[in-house]
Write a protein that holds these residues in place. Structure first.
Motif, PDB file in Angstrom:
ATOM      1  N   PRO A 123      44.833  52.898  46.919  1.00 34.61           N
ATOM      2  CA  PRO A 123      45.786  53.130  45.828  1.00 34.61           C
ATOM      3  C   PRO A 123      46.453  54.492  45.926  1.00 34.61           C
ATOM      4  O   PRO A 123      45.842  55.463  46.338  1.00 34.61           O
ATOM      5  N   LEU A 138      44.585  50.399  37.272  1.00 34.66           N
ATOM      6  CA  LEU A 138      44.778  50.123  38.700  1.00 34.66           C
ATOM      7  C   LEU A 138      45.567  48.826  38.786  1.00 34.66           C
ATOM      8  O   LEU A 138      45.128  47.787  38.315  1.00 34.66           O
ATOM      9  N   GLN A 140      47.442  46.200  41.285  1.00 35.74           N
ATOM     10  CA  GLN A 140      47.481  45.865  42.701  1.00 35.74           C
ATOM     11  C   GLN A 140      47.857  44.417  42.946  1.00 35.74           C
ATOM     12  O   GLN A 140      47.730  43.576  42.064  1.00 35.74           O
ATOM     13  N   ALA A 192      48.682  48.991  45.955  1.00 30.68           N
ATOM     14  CA  ALA A 192      47.708  49.351  44.915  1.00 30.68           C
ATOM     15  C   ALA A 192      48.185  50.660  44.291  1.00 30.68           C
ATOM     16  O   ALA A 192      48.441  51.632  45.004  1.00 30.68           O
ATOM     17  N   ARG A 194      47.773  53.489  41.022  1.00 28.35           N
ATOM     18  CA  ARG A 194      47.067  53.983  39.835  1.00 28.35           C
ATOM     19  C   ARG A 194      48.070  54.581  38.870  1.00 28.35           C
ATOM     20  O   ARG A 194      48.840  55.466  39.224  1.00 28.35           O
ATOM     21  N   ALA A 269      38.064  47.927  35.026  1.00 29.28           N
ATOM     22  CA  ALA A 269      38.154  48.411  36.405  1.00 29.28           C
ATOM     23  C   ALA A 269      36.774  48.419  37.052  1.00 29.28           C
ATOM     24  O   ALA A 269      35.771  48.686  36.389  1.00 29.28           O
ATOM     25  N   GLN A 276      41.922  47.071  35.397  1.00 33.55           N
ATOM     26  CA  GLN A 276      42.522  46.657  36.661  1.00 33.55           C
ATOM     27  C   GLN A 276      43.407  45.451  36.392  1.00 33.55           C
ATOM     28  O   GLN A 276      42.992  44.533  35.681  1.00 33.55           O
ATOM     29  N   ASP A 278      45.799  42.566  38.461  1.00 33.06           N
ATOM     30  CA  ASP A 278      46.225  42.004  39.740  1.00 33.06           C
ATOM     31  C   ASP A 278      47.470  41.166  39.487  1.00 33.06           C
ATOM     32  O   ASP A 278      47.468  40.331  38.574  1.00 33.06           O
TER      33      ASP A 278
END
Ligand code: MBD
Ligand code: FE
Length: 296
Positions: A123, A138, A140, A192, A194, A269, A276, A278
């Motif tokens: 990331p 995060l 990604q 990825a 942050r 996360a 997190q 996705d």
């Protein structure tokens, strides 16, 4: 009083107006007389129909005049148009798409934000102040084409508001590139990033748009959102926004820019710090019908 508390609709409107003038978008206006006639006639006719149907009075007509003058004075034409009309323009512009749904750009995009290389499990962190408030996030995923191929070195531009609902370069006292970045995916299109989870956003209430909202008894909220532009050579530029489940304004976004396909699914996360999310992007290849503004 913090610098952000001095943010005014007029200052943010002036910045958005300047940005639009510098964007190069106005250069694309070509006066095709038949088309101007078609559109301007339809608009004027629609306004006249409303006046006759609703029996609009002179005081109401003059209130409209005063208000339109104020929209210009406050620099709020970009805000007004992007909040109340852009979603329909976006729908028309992208109805041919097979890949990802997009959403409106809004008034606060700035190109050429600082660049970071990223990749799967690598990331890069968006620029933020050392004491930036908010929950770590995060973000990604992978960028592929509608043909199922990963798109190497795809570019992901991300910009969003801070915890107080302010965008860098449109409110005072925020470093220019705060919460703005350009992220380059790896050879397989993986990225990825942050950043921080954005907060819900209220459009400025002290300018002409805010005056309309108050006078009509509406609310000024957009749900919390990430803004994105995703691109790769030979593929159509995707302008999108992503949203968070449970936001009280997902169902009544003032800008009508939420779509079910753009809802994230945040998980705690893996490292225990924040959330997190996705999300994968699928881009349409450029075709003969692709308009110039979607080619990069
Ligand atoms: C925003 O942050 C935004 O995204 C839109 C579309 C309009 C006004 C402010
Ligand atoms: Fe926004």
């Amino acid at each position: 009083m913090t610098p952000q508390e001095q943010a005014t609709a007029a200052a943010s409107g002036a910045a958005a107006t300047d940005r639009f003038r510098q964007s190069g978008k106005t250069a694309a206006v070509e006066a095709d007389q038949a088309r101007v006639n078609e559109l301007a006639s339809a608009l004027v006719q629609a306004a006249n129909d409303i006046i006759l149907e609703k029996k609009v009075t002179y005081p109401e007509f003059n209130a409209l005049k005063a208000w339109l003058i104020k929209v210009g004075e406050d620099g709020e034409w970009p805000l007004f148009l992007d909040v109340w009309l852009e979603h329909s323009v976006e729908e028309v512009a992208t109805e041919h798409r097979e890949g990802n749904k997009g959403s409106i750009e809004g008034p606060y995009y700035i190109p050429d934000a600082p660049r970071h290389e990223t990749g799967k499990g690598k990331p890069a962190t968006i620029d933020m102040r050392p004491d930036e408030k908010g929950t770590m996030m995060l973000f990604q995923g992978q960028v592929t084409s509608t043909e199922g191929k990963p798109l190497p070195n795809a570019k992901i531009e991300l910009w969003h508001a801070d915890e107080d609902g302010f965008y860098a370069q449109f409110a005072p006292g925020i470093p220019d590139w705060n919460l703005r970045g350009t992220f380059i995916a790896d050879e397989e299109g993986y990225f990825a990033i942050r950043s921080l989870q954005p907060a819900p956003y209220q459009i400025p209430t002290d300018g002409a748009c805010g005056q309309l909202i108050a006078a009509a008894g509406w609310h000024a909220w957009r749900p919390a959102h990430l803004h994105l532009k995703v691109s790769a050579p030979g593929h159509e530029l995707l302008t999108a926004q992503l949203y968070f489940p449970g936001d009280p304004h997902n169902e009544d976004d003032i800008a009508t820019a939420v779509k079910p396909e753009l809802m994230l699914d945040p998980k705690p996360a893996a490292d225990g710090d924040g959330v997190q999310v996705d999300y994968d992007f699928v881009l349409d290849p450029v075709s003969d019908e692709t308009p110039a503004h979607l080619r990069v």
